[in-house]
Scaffold this active site. Structure first.
Site, mmCIF file in Angstrom:
data_model
loop_
_atom_site.group_PDB
_atom_site.id
_atom_site.type_symbol
_atom_site.label_atom_id
_atom_site.label_comp_id
_atom_site.label_asym_id
_atom_site.label_seq_id
_atom_site.Cartn_x
_atom_site.Cartn_y
_atom_site.Cartn_z
ATOM 1 N N LYS A 1 -19.150 24.824 -34.259
ATOM 2 C CA LYS A 1 -18.930 25.989 -33.393
ATOM 3 C C LYS A 1 -20.188 26.832 -33.533
ATOM 4 O O LYS A 1 -20.167 27.960 -34.034
ATOM 5 C CB LYS A 1 -17.666 26.732 -33.868
ATOM 6 C CG LYS A 1 -17.184 27.828 -32.951
ATOM 7 C CD LYS A 1 -16.464 27.349 -31.706
ATOM 8 C CE LYS A 1 -16.144 28.515 -30.794
ATOM 9 N NZ LYS A 1 -15.641 28.102 -29.473
ATOM 10 N N ASP B 1 -13.607 23.259 -30.000
ATOM 11 C CA ASP B 1 -12.593 23.436 -28.950
ATOM 12 C C ASP B 1 -12.762 22.395 -27.851
ATOM 13 O O ASP B 1 -11.796 21.762 -27.406
ATOM 14 C CB ASP B 1 -12.612 24.874 -28.387
ATOM 15 C CG ASP B 1 -14.000 25.377 -28.031
ATOM 16 O OD1 ASP B 1 -15.000 24.698 -28.370
ATOM 17 O OD2 ASP B 1 -14.108 26.460 -27.407
#
Ligand code: IPM
Ligand code: MN
Length: 356
Positions: free
Chosen positions: A191, A224
């Protein structure tokens, strides 16, 4: 020649753990007989039941005895009567940390005959491995709570990443990718757009280590987005490497892709030390004692254990037997209904091995 012999620490644990471990041990006995090595099982009582009786999580003496073994075989630890965190931190995480099992290896493979909830995807598309860092990140336990229970309460839980910890994990992933006979592609899951410190370290280390592996294609995906691609295009993945918490989350998703918790297995690996193998389904307290839980995850954990101990032929033998039973006897097992009891599934696998 004296036969090869391995001391295996067996921790049946809680809930359905003992039932699935019993099947795994049956299968291990069968392949060790066939392949000419000996397994000595040493049983340890750890988990919720033991904690309620004695107040102990992981006594030092038990840890010392486990250190003398070659590998560990675990059923499940967890008890609805014990407050969250006690067994997780006191037993599972302590074992991982004390034994420096810095890799959590979780293959996600859909075997023929098992149903996946993903329409139009089959065994050719769902076959990847997640290499999860297993000793750092949020799991390191850094942080604390201040003014607990007051309006000024503050809770801090920090994520720790060390160059050493990240590098050894990434190196392991590149090696694992090289050994696999697939696309030779390693994906870093992170991330970088938000966790700019943690993944700066991860990304730089990944790039640097990758220079020594020109045969491996590298790729980066945010966590994600990775959840989305795992469902939409699972065939894009060969080996995925990631930090501890992300790895925890994406491997539950992976378990569903491959037909459910009943067939998913993992290893907590210290490549230079003692590793621990387990089905990843948990203790499933509701199903305890009913002889209905799927033991395939535990049996595949035994297969992973033999691979790591250096018994690839015996491991392949287990895999062939699992594939045969999934295909011929348990078709559609992923949907939850096995059509056979826990011990019948173990018996079918043993029968196939004996007949080979
Ligand atoms: C797992 C489990 C553990 C983890 C828990 C029980 C501590 O979810 O093995 O994935 O978070 O690592
Ligand atoms: Mn988990």
């Amino acid at each position: 020649m004296t036969p090869r012999r391995y001391d295996i620490a067996v921790i049946p644990g809680d809930g359905t753990g003992p039932e699935v471990v019993a099947e795994g041990l049956k299968v291990l006995e069968a392949v060790s007989g066939k392949k000419g090595f000996e397994l000595a099982f040493r049983y340890f009582s750890l988990g919720g039941k033991h904690y309620k009786k004695t107040g102990e999580t992981l006594p030092d003496g038990v840890l010392e005895s486990i250190r003398g073994c070659d590998a560990m075989y675990l059923g499940a630890i967890g008890d609805p009567d014990v407050p969250p965190g006690i067994l997780e931190k006191g037993v599972l995480l302590r074992l991982r940390f004390e034994l420096d099992q810095y890799i959590n290896l979780r293959p996600v493979r859909l075997y023929p005959g098992v149903e996946t909830p993903i329409k139009h995807k089959g065994p050719d598309e769902i076959d990847f491995v997640v290499v999860r860092e297993n000793t750092e990140g949020l799991y390191a336990g850094a942080g604390g709570i201040l003014r607990r229970g007051t309006p000024h309460e503050v809770a801090i839980q920090e994520s720790i990443s060390t160059r050493m910890g990240v590098e050894r994990c990434i190196r392991y992933a590149f090696e694992a990718c090289r050994r696999r006979d697939r696309a030779k592609k390693l994906t870093l899951c992170g991330k970088t757009n938000v966790l700019t410190y943690t993944f700066d370290l991860w990304q730089r280390t990944f790039n640097e280590v990758g220079e020594s592996y020109p045969d491996i294609e590298t790729d980066y995906v945010h966590v994600d987005a990775l959840c989305m691609w795992m469902i939409k295009n699972p065939e894009w993945f060969d080996v995925i490497v990631t930090e501890n918490m992300f790895g925890d989350i994406i491997t539950d998703l992976g378990a569903m892709l491959q037909g459910g918790m009943g067939v998913a297995a993992g290893g907590n690996i210290n490549p230079e030390g003692i590793s621990m193998f387990e089905p990843i389904g948990g203790s499933a307290p509701k199903y305890t004692g009913q002889n209905i839980i799927n033991p395939i995850g535990a049996i595949l954990a035994a297969k992973l254990m033999l691979e790591t101990l250096g018994e690839p032929e015996a491991a392949q033998m287990i895999e062939r037997a699992v594939m045969k039973v999934l295909q011929d006897d348990l078709k559609g097992a992923g949907a939850g209904q096995m059509g056979h009891s826990t011990s019948e599934v173990g018996d079918l696998i043993v029968e196939f091995i004996e007949g080979e």
